[in-house]
Design a protein around this motif. Structure first.
Motif, PDB file in Angstrom:
ATOM      1  N   MET B 541      -0.071  41.233  43.925  1.00 20.79           N
ATOM      2  CA  MET B 541       0.265  41.515  45.317  1.00 20.79           C
ATOM      3  C   MET B 541       0.016  40.284  46.184  1.00 20.79           C
ATOM      4  N   VAL B 542      -1.125  39.650  45.955  1.00 16.28           N
ATOM      5  CA  VAL B 542      -1.430  38.434  46.718  1.00 16.28           C
ATOM      6  C   VAL B 542      -0.393  37.362  46.411  1.00 16.28           C
ATOM      7  N   GLY B 543      -0.054  37.268  45.129  1.00 11.74           N
ATOM      8  CA  GLY B 543       0.962  36.285  44.741  1.00 11.74           C
ATOM      9  C   GLY B 543       2.268  36.523  45.476  1.00 11.74           C
ATOM     10  N   GLN B 544       2.651  37.797  45.577  1.00 10.02           N
ATOM     11  CA  GLN B 544       3.897  38.089  46.297  1.00 10.02           C
ATOM     12  C   GLN B 544       3.786  37.705  47.763  1.00 10.02           C
ATOM     13  N   ALA B 545       2.637  38.056  48.339  1.00  7.73           N
ATOM     14  CA  ALA B 545       2.456  37.702  49.753  1.00  7.73           C
ATOM     15  C   ALA B 545       2.596  36.200  49.944  1.00  7.73           C
ATOM     16  N   LEU B 546       2.010  35.448  49.021  1.00  8.47           N
ATOM     17  CA  LEU B 546       2.093  33.990  49.128  1.00  8.47           C
ATOM     18  C   LEU B 546       3.523  33.507  48.935  1.00  8.47           C
ATOM     19  N   TYR B 547       4.196  34.124  48.002  1.00  7.83           N
ATOM     20  CA  TYR B 547       5.594  33.766  47.766  1.00  7.83           C
ATOM     21  C   TYR B 547       6.399  33.930  49.047  1.00  7.83           C
ATOM     22  N   PRO B 582      15.369  12.993  71.127  1.00  8.38           N
ATOM     23  CA  PRO B 582      13.983  13.264  70.741  1.00  8.38           C
ATOM     24  C   PRO B 582      13.459  12.237  69.741  1.00  8.38           C
ATOM     25  N   GLU B 583      12.153  12.111  69.759  1.00 13.35           N
ATOM     26  CA  GLU B 583      11.521  11.278  68.741  1.00 13.35           C
ATOM     27  C   GLU B 583      11.161  12.167  67.561  1.00 13.35           C
ATOM     28  N   PHE B 584      11.061  11.567  66.432  1.00 16.58           N
ATOM     29  CA  PHE B 584      10.613  12.318  65.267  1.00 16.58           C
ATOM     30  C   PHE B 584       9.107  12.490  65.387  1.00 16.58           C
ATOM     31  N   ASP B 585       8.684  13.746  65.461  1.00 16.15           N
ATOM     32  CA  ASP B 585       7.261  14.003  65.664  1.00 16.15           C
ATOM     33  C   ASP B 585       6.548  14.003  64.316  1.00 16.15           C
ATOM     34  N   VAL B 586       6.016  12.857  63.977  1.00 16.79           N
ATOM     35  CA  VAL B 586       5.406  12.720  62.652  1.00 16.79           C
ATOM     36  C   VAL B 586       4.228  13.673  62.501  1.00 16.79           C
ATOM     37  N   ALA B 587       3.424  13.769  63.551  1.00 19.48           N
ATOM     38  CA  ALA B 587       2.203  14.572  63.434  1.00 19.48           C
ATOM     39  C   ALA B 587       2.540  16.034  63.140  1.00 19.48           C
ATOM     40  N   ARG B 588       3.463  16.596  63.901  1.00 19.11           N
ATOM     41  CA  ARG B 588       3.793  18.003  63.706  1.00 19.11           C
ATOM     42  C   ARG B 588       4.373  18.232  62.308  1.00 19.11           C
ATOM     43  N   ASN B 589       5.257  17.345  61.916  1.00 24.05           N
ATOM     44  CA  ASN B 589       5.889  17.530  60.610  1.00 24.05           C
ATOM     45  C   ASN B 589       4.905  17.396  59.466  1.00 24.05           C
ATOM     46  N   VAL B 590       3.989  16.460  59.601  1.00 23.86           N
ATOM     47  CA  VAL B 590       3.015  16.305  58.524  1.00 23.86           C
ATOM     48  C   VAL B 590       2.103  17.515  58.464  1.00 23.86           C
ATOM     49  N   LEU B 591       1.730  18.031  59.620  1.00 26.31           N
ATOM     50  CA  LEU B 591       0.887  19.227  59.605  1.00 26.31           C
ATOM     51  C   LEU B 591       1.602  20.391  58.930  1.00 26.31           C
ATOM     52  N   ASP B 592       2.897  20.492  59.160  1.00 26.77           N
ATOM     53  CA  ASP B 592       3.659  21.533  58.467  1.00 26.77           C
ATOM     54  C   ASP B 592       3.574  21.360  56.953  1.00 26.77           C
ATOM     55  N   LEU B 593       3.672  20.105  56.549  1.00 26.54           N
ATOM     56  CA  LEU B 593       3.590  19.850  55.106  1.00 26.54           C
ATOM     57  C   LEU B 593       2.227  20.235  54.558  1.00 26.54           C
ATOM     58  N   ILE B 594       1.200  19.910  55.330  1.00 30.55           N
ATOM     59  CA  ILE B 594      -0.151  20.220  54.862  1.00 30.55           C
ATOM     60  C   ILE B 594      -0.317  21.735  54.728  1.00 30.55           C
ATOM     61  N   TYR B 595       0.216  22.429  55.689  1.00 30.38           N
ATOM     62  CA  TYR B 595       0.162  23.898  55.641  1.00 30.38           C
ATOM     63  C   TYR B 595       0.879  24.405  54.382  1.00 30.38           C
ATOM     64  N   ALA B 596       2.058  23.869  54.149  1.00 26.91           N
ATOM     65  CA  ALA B 596       2.825  24.308  52.985  1.00 26.91           C
ATOM     66  C   ALA B 596       2.047  24.043  51.697  1.00 26.91           C
ATOM     67  N   GLN B 597       1.404  22.899  51.653  1.00 29.80           N
ATOM     68  CA  GLN B 597       0.683  22.567  50.437  1.00 29.80           C
ATOM     69  C   GLN B 597      -0.539  23.454  50.264  1.00 29.80           C
ATOM     70  N   THR B 598      -1.156  23.828  51.378  1.00 34.96           N
ATOM     71  CA  THR B 598      -2.287  24.746  51.281  1.00 34.96           C
ATOM     72  C   THR B 598      -1.851  26.058  50.639  1.00 34.96           C
ATOM     73  N   LEU B 599      -0.699  26.553  51.091  1.00 36.10           N
ATOM     74  CA  LEU B 599      -0.185  27.792  50.490  1.00 36.10           C
ATOM     75  C   LEU B 599      -0.005  27.612  48.988  1.00 36.10           C
ATOM     76  N   ALA B 600       0.535  26.477  48.607  1.00 33.27           N
ATOM     77  CA  ALA B 600       0.789  26.256  47.183  1.00 33.27           C
ATOM     78  C   ALA B 600      -0.518  26.210  46.403  1.00 33.27           C
ATOM     79  N   TRP B 601      -1.538  25.609  46.985  1.00 31.09           N
ATOM     80  CA  TRP B 601      -2.815  25.526  46.269  1.00 31.09           C
ATOM     81  C   TRP B 601      -3.459  26.888  46.128  1.00 31.09           C
ATOM     82  N   ILE B 602      -3.394  27.648  47.214  1.00 27.23           N
ATOM     83  CA  ILE B 602      -3.986  28.981  47.132  1.00 27.23           C
ATOM     84  C   ILE B 602      -3.243  29.804  46.082  1.00 27.23           C
ATOM     85  N   GLY B 603      -1.926  29.626  46.082  1.00 25.38           N
ATOM     86  CA  GLY B 603      -1.116  30.475  45.215  1.00 25.38           C
ATOM     87  C   GLY B 603      -1.192  30.133  43.750  1.00 25.38           C
TER      88      GLY B 603
END
Lengths: 188, 960
Positions: B541-547, B582-603
């Motif tokens: 169930m947790v795996g599905q939630a993460l998916y 617009p400028e490319f917002d490096v900080a926001r985009n990198v934070l998104d990546l970090i979030y995504a990777q956190t999900l992958a690690w938990i999963g």
């Protein structure tokens, strides 16, 4: 030197690898690009030298504000223009990813030292700033701003207070500026 | 060059200091860091050396105006400020290898006769100017009249080169290659050195050839070949090289760092997929390749979105792995494989992230200037990789604006009234309060939403599509929050005023991290505390939630680049031109990546094949972001600090992200009971007990006794962890202390450099005063040109003045030296051609000017009575006498009686000596007085003083 040949000899290649920071692929690519710069008759010379104008047409250098300085610094010819293949490799090696901070700052210093006198004095710094902000009248800093900027620069870096920035002072400044290594980079 | 180590100006305080990273190189290296020479002194030394040598020059010998001194004096001709008949000479950087490398030792001790090497004492001073020196040695490209000297030079150079070669030979092959590679020389020079090293190596080898050495040599050769092959292969495999170059070429390295980050995360996931697939999934499938899907469950397509339904029974999730499947032909323990594969992956990830964080931290934080925002920072971060014409222009503009800003900031300072300060503080407080409460609110909302969803959910296996679609609510809300709230946060920037842009970025990053971490924290809490106790197969169930979270995160990232970049470009260019592209917002985009990777690690535990999804996501994202960047964005207006931002991102990836997921996984495997009815660990109390079981089984195997012992005494023993903790704490403490000490040492060394500068200033002032006070000196001129300001400004070019002085003397003396008049024509030409410092706005160059003028006079006219002022002499009379004689006489006229040979009693050097003597006494050093190389009689007081100083520093260092 087998630089004229369409391909580099194995010994030569490994020598290039040993003496520069470049990998085999990079050297081969560099060689390809370099031979493209040579004129037909030059290719038959034993140690062909690509003229400065040809080098400056490289897209990697074309819009670089320091392009003439770069070619000048790396040229080993008497008249300081044109690069042999070895010079070209030297250039790429200094600008490569794996070159050390020391090498990079050494060449950066020489590039910035417009009058080749071994120190960055006020004239050099002014030229440097003008290079970086644009040479035209409207993009230039006003004389007052320039003066203040240069005094700021000297205040920051001229540790021994002799009015010029020498190599060691420059390297000291550079070592505290972490972005330098990643930005002092030209990749073919 | 060992003459440094021989002490002339070698300063161990700099050289041996472990503190300065700059100096921590192999011993031979620093000697080649000088700009124009092949074997320059280490950076610090160079500063010192040049500071010192200008002063030292003429007095390097007791008898400045006699033959031996000629060497010293002539060396000054090397200085760039001198006449530079540039055309005829070899350009400074291009000496042929045979002249190239190193300077001889013995500058000071070898014979003071006419064979003395002209540039000898310049060893310390102008390695960097060696090219120039050669210029002045062969001013008209015809060195024939200098033949004797040339021989000496060759000898010296030869000797120095031998030293270098010797040093290189002492190194191992790898070090040697590295060493040669790092020499700042041209290719030919490096090649020459290399060939010499190789030649002498092989000649040596032939003398005592040993099989062992030969073998090791061959081994290292093949190893090196292998290593370079690996490097080449890695480069060939380098993903997206062209794209990276394109992005870097038009957007600079800060935007490029986003793509590099994305790429490294992608590779991490590929690695994770490979090991999970090969160690967990393949053995599982080998035994049992048909998923145990209940008959009423079919693939409906909605699973791609929800991850539930059909997927629930596949190897995508934990639930499908079964321990009993291990009884195949080969005994393969799925339990252990599952546990150790994931453990190993996490450990490797942790090591990689930690390593890159530490090295990047070392590079970018510890060494970086704490003050920051300096003008140099802006100037020397010009991105050489930017190749796009338009981007270059834009960069120039941005740089100009930034330079102006930095100057106005400097001049303004930060003078805020208390009321303003209060207001700013209030706004900050308010913003922080709002952002934090928003994060907490979002966390709460998600918690309740999840609870609601969970109440609806059942353990039944056949969900209706509508029921299945309901599960999408939570991930949708989570991703929506992740998209919208950060945009809201960035609105704060409009009214929140930060003193520096850096702080603003940091505040934004911290707020976003708090938001994302509170969301993920709540979700994890919910999974661990509620889901784990309610569902039969809760891991799945947790795996599905993460998916679902991963999938929705992907969609919203795409939406984000659509709205964030495409729409704002359309708005900015069509409707509200004020907004601009617009400028490319490096900080926001990198934070998104970090979030995504956190999900992958938990999963990774709950869904071992989640990395597949992640790989796909990152691949699409890469191209999407690239297109969006090139179509919609402009390069960031701010340059600089990219490296520090990169460090912060890696740190964020490590700290909340990796550490958080690791602790969740650790908690899950140690404290939570695995599902009773599915998964590899069913029936066990905790996941970790699989190790306990394994160890118990190993106890019967005698060969594995050590493993059991390790398990009992290390893994399970509190004492062990206690000891390890204590030791780590102790080491940390020691390093902390060392760091503190080195910080202090850096300060002291810096202070020392400043002191050297002051020394120089002081001595030059003295010298100038002396020159001024001389009756025949045109005082008014000096006064006029001398800056009235303090020594720091006044002395600005006085070193140049010195140089000029020496130069003129040198020019005069050279001819004499060789008993051969120089060709007057070339001298005068050179003088006229090269603009001299004094002519180039060096107001304090009076001395130089004077002497130069005097020298010019001397060169061009016959000897004049000592009492007369050389300046007023008409400079056009052809020379009829030896220049040195003339110079000496002029000197005599200035300074009274000729200087005795043993003395240093000429007034100027006398003062100098006294000064330095006093200084030395003050320093309290001077025990041995320095290396024996320097004869006490022939070395100048200044050198001694410097040595004393160095000695004092030495002792200090030892004590330290």
């Amino acid at each position: 030197m087998g630089a004229t040949a369409s391909h580099l000899g194995k010994d030569l290649l490994s020598e290039y690898q040993e003496l520069t920071f470049l990998t085999k692929q990079e050297i081969l690519l560099a060689h390809k690009r370099f031979t493209e710069l040579l004129s037909r008759e030059d290719k038959n010379l034993p140690d062909p030298r690509a003229p400065t104008e040809a080098i400056l047409t490289l897209p990697e250098l074309k819009s670089n504000p320091f392009r003439e300085r770069i070619v000048r610094v790396f040229s080993t010819s008497e008249s300081r223009d044109g690069l042999t293949f070895e010079d070209f490799l030297d250039l790429l090696s200094a600008f490569s990813d794996s070159a050390t901070l020391e090498i990079k700052s050494h060449y950066a210093f020489r590039i910035f030292d417009f009058d080749d006198d071994g120190t960055l004095d006020e004239n050099d710094l002014e030229k440097l700033v003008n290079c970086l902000t644009g040479e035209t009248e409207e993009t230039r800093l006003t004389p007052d701003e320039m003066k203040q900027l240069i005094s700021n620069i000297l205040e920051e870096s001229d540790i021994d207070k002799d009015g010029t920035v020498n190599l060691s002072e420059f390297q000291h400044v550079i070592s505290r500026s972490p972005d330098f290594v990643s930005s002092f980079k030209i990749v073919l | 060059m060992s003459h440094y180590s021989d002490g002339s100006f070698y300063n161990p305080a700099y050289h041996d200091s472990e503190t300065l990273e700059l100096d921590r190189r192999p011993p031979f290296k620093p000697r080649h860091s000088n700009p124009y020479a092949q074997d320059p002194p280490p950076p610090w030394q160079a500063a010192r050396a040049s500071a010192v040598s200008t002063v030292t020059g003429p007095w390097a010998n007791a008898d400045p105006w006699e033959g031996g001194a000629g060497g010293g004096l002539r060396a000054l001709g090397a200085l760039p400020l001198g006449p530079r008949p540039s055309q005829h000479q070899e350009p400074p950087w291009q000496r042929q290898p045979d002249h190239s490398s190193v300077h001889g030792e013995g500058s000071f001790h070898d014979a003071a006769g006419p064979s003395r090497f002209p540039a000898t004492f310049s060893a310390n001073m102008t390695m960097r100017l060696r090219g120039m020196r050669r210029m002045s040695m062969f001013p008209n490209g015809d060195p024939s009249h200098l033949s004797i000297t040339e021989g000496a030079i060759r000898n010296e150079l030869e000797y120095e080169e031998q030293n270098l070669v010797k040093e290189l030979m002492a190194c191992s092959t790898k070090e040697r290659i590295e060493g040669i590679r790092k020499l700042p020389m041209t290719y030919h020079e490096k090649k020459h050195i290399r060939n010499r090293v190789l030649a002498s190596k092989s000649s040596k080898k032939s003398r005592h050839l040993s099989c062992l050495a030969d073998c090791s040599e061959r081994m290292s050769l093949s190893l090196r070949r292998g290593a370079s092959g690996v490097a080449a292969a890695r480069q060939a495999l380098d993903l997206w090289q062209g794209t990276m170059k394109e992005v870097g070429g038009s957007f600079g390295s800060s935007v490029l760092s986003y793509f590099l980050f994305l790429k490294s995360l992608l590779l991490l996931n590929v690695f994770s997929f490979v090991i999970n697939f090969s160690f967990i999934t393949v053995p599982m499938l080998a035994y049992d390749h048909v998923p145990h899907v209940p008959p009423n469950v079919t693939f409906r397509g909605l699973e791609l979105l929800t991850g539930a339904g059909y997927f629930r029974y596949t190897v995508l999730y934990y639930g499908a792995y079964r321990a009993d499947s291990s009884t195949g032909l080969l005994h393969y323990n799925i339990q252990l494989a599952y546990f150790f594969t994931i453990a190993a992956y996490m450990v490797l990830c942790g090591a990689a992230v930690l390593y890159s964080m530490a090295s990047s931290f070392k590079m970018n934080y510890v060494l970086s200037d704490p003050v920051g925002g300096g003008s140099w920072q802006l100037l020397c971060t010009w991105d050489f990789s930017v190749t796009n014409e338009k981007a270059v222009r834009q960069r120039k503009n941005n740089l100009r604006i930034q330079l102006k800003e930095s100057m106005s900031e400097r001049s303004q300072g930060t003078s805020l009234t208390p009321a303003e300060k209060m207001r700013h503080f209030g706004i900050h407080l308010g913003a922080w309060f709002i952002s934090t409460s928003m994060a907490v609110g979002c966390g709460n909302a998600i918690y309740y939403l999840s609870q609601y969803e969970q109440q609806q959910a059942t353990n039944t296996e056949d969900w209706s599509p509508a029921r299945e679609a309901e599960t999408l609510l939570v991930p949708f809300v989570v991703s929506l929050i992740n998209l919208v709230v950060p945009l809201f946060y960035s609105l704060f920037n409009k009214f929140e005023l930060y003193s520096s842009q850096r702080r603003q970025i940091y505040a934004l990053i911290i707020r976003n991290v708090i938001l994302k971490m509170s969301i993920l924290g709540i979700l994890c809490y919910f999974w661990v505390n509620e889901v784990a106790h309610k569902f039969l197969c809760w891991e799945s169930m947790v795996g599905q939630a993460l998916y679902r979270l991963v999938v929705f995160d992907f969609f919203f990232m795409m939406l984000g680049s659509f709205f964030g970049e495409f729409l704002s470009k359309v708005i900015g260019t069509r409707w509200i031109p004020g907004l601009g592209v617009p400028e490319f917002d490096v900080a926001r985009n990198v934070l998104d990546l970090i979030y995504a990777q956190t999900l992958a690690w938990i999963g990774i535990y709950f869904s071992p094949l989640l990395p597949v999804l992640q790989i796909f996501k990152f691949l699409v994202l890469f191209y999407l972001k690239k297109v969006s960047l090139i179509q919609n964005c402009q390069p960031p207006r701010r340059v600089g600090r990219a490296a520090q931002m990169k460090t912060i991102f890696i740190a964020l990836l490590f700290f909340p992200s990796f550490v958080g997921s690791l602790s969740l996984l650790a908690y899950t495997s140690w404290s939570l009971t695995p599902s009773r009815f599915c998964g590899p660990f069913k029936g066990l109390d905790s996941t970790f007990s699989v190790v306990v079981v394994w160890m118990n089984s190993l106890e019967k195997v005698p060969a594995a006794a050590w493993a059991v012992w390790v398990y009992a005494n290390v893994v399970r023993s509190e004492i062990f962890y206690f000891l390890v903790t204590i030791i780590i704490l102790f080491i940390t403490f020691v390093f902390w202390q060392v760091t503190q000490g080195r910080k202090l040492l850096i300060l002291l060394l810096r202070q020392q450099i400043v002191n050297e500068g002051k020394d120089k200033t002081f001595l030059l002032d003295k010298l100038q005063a002396l020159q001024k006070s001389h009756p025949t000196q045109p005082k008014s001129k000096i006064k006029k040109q001398r800056r009235s300001g303090g020594s720091s400004t006044g002395v600005r070019s006085s070193s140049n003045a010195m140089v000029q002085t020496f130069l003129s003397v040198e020019q005069g003396s050279r001819g004499t030296y060789l008993r051969e008049p120089p060709s007057p024509s070339h001298l005068s030409i050179s003088f006229q051609r090269t603009p001299l410092p004094s002519e180039r706005q060096s107001p304090s160059d009076a001395l130089g000017l004077t002497l130069r003028a005097g020298q010019r006079a001397e060169v061009h006219q016959p000897w004049t009575p000592p009492a007369s002022d050389p300046l007023v002499q008409p400079p056009w009379t052809p020379p009829s006498e030896d220049p040195l004689v003339r110079v000496m006489r002029a000197r005599d006229a200035y300074e009274g009686p000729p200087v005795p040979l043993d003395g240093g009693t000429s007034s100027a050097s006398g003062v100098m000596m006294q000064v330095m003597e006093a200084r030395r006494r003050a320093e309290g050093g001077g025990g041995r007085g320095g290396p024996e190389r320097i004869g006490p009689g022939s070395s100048s007081a200044l050198i001694q003083a410097m040595l004393a100083r160095q000695q004092a520093q030495n002792e200090y260092d030892d004590g330290y």
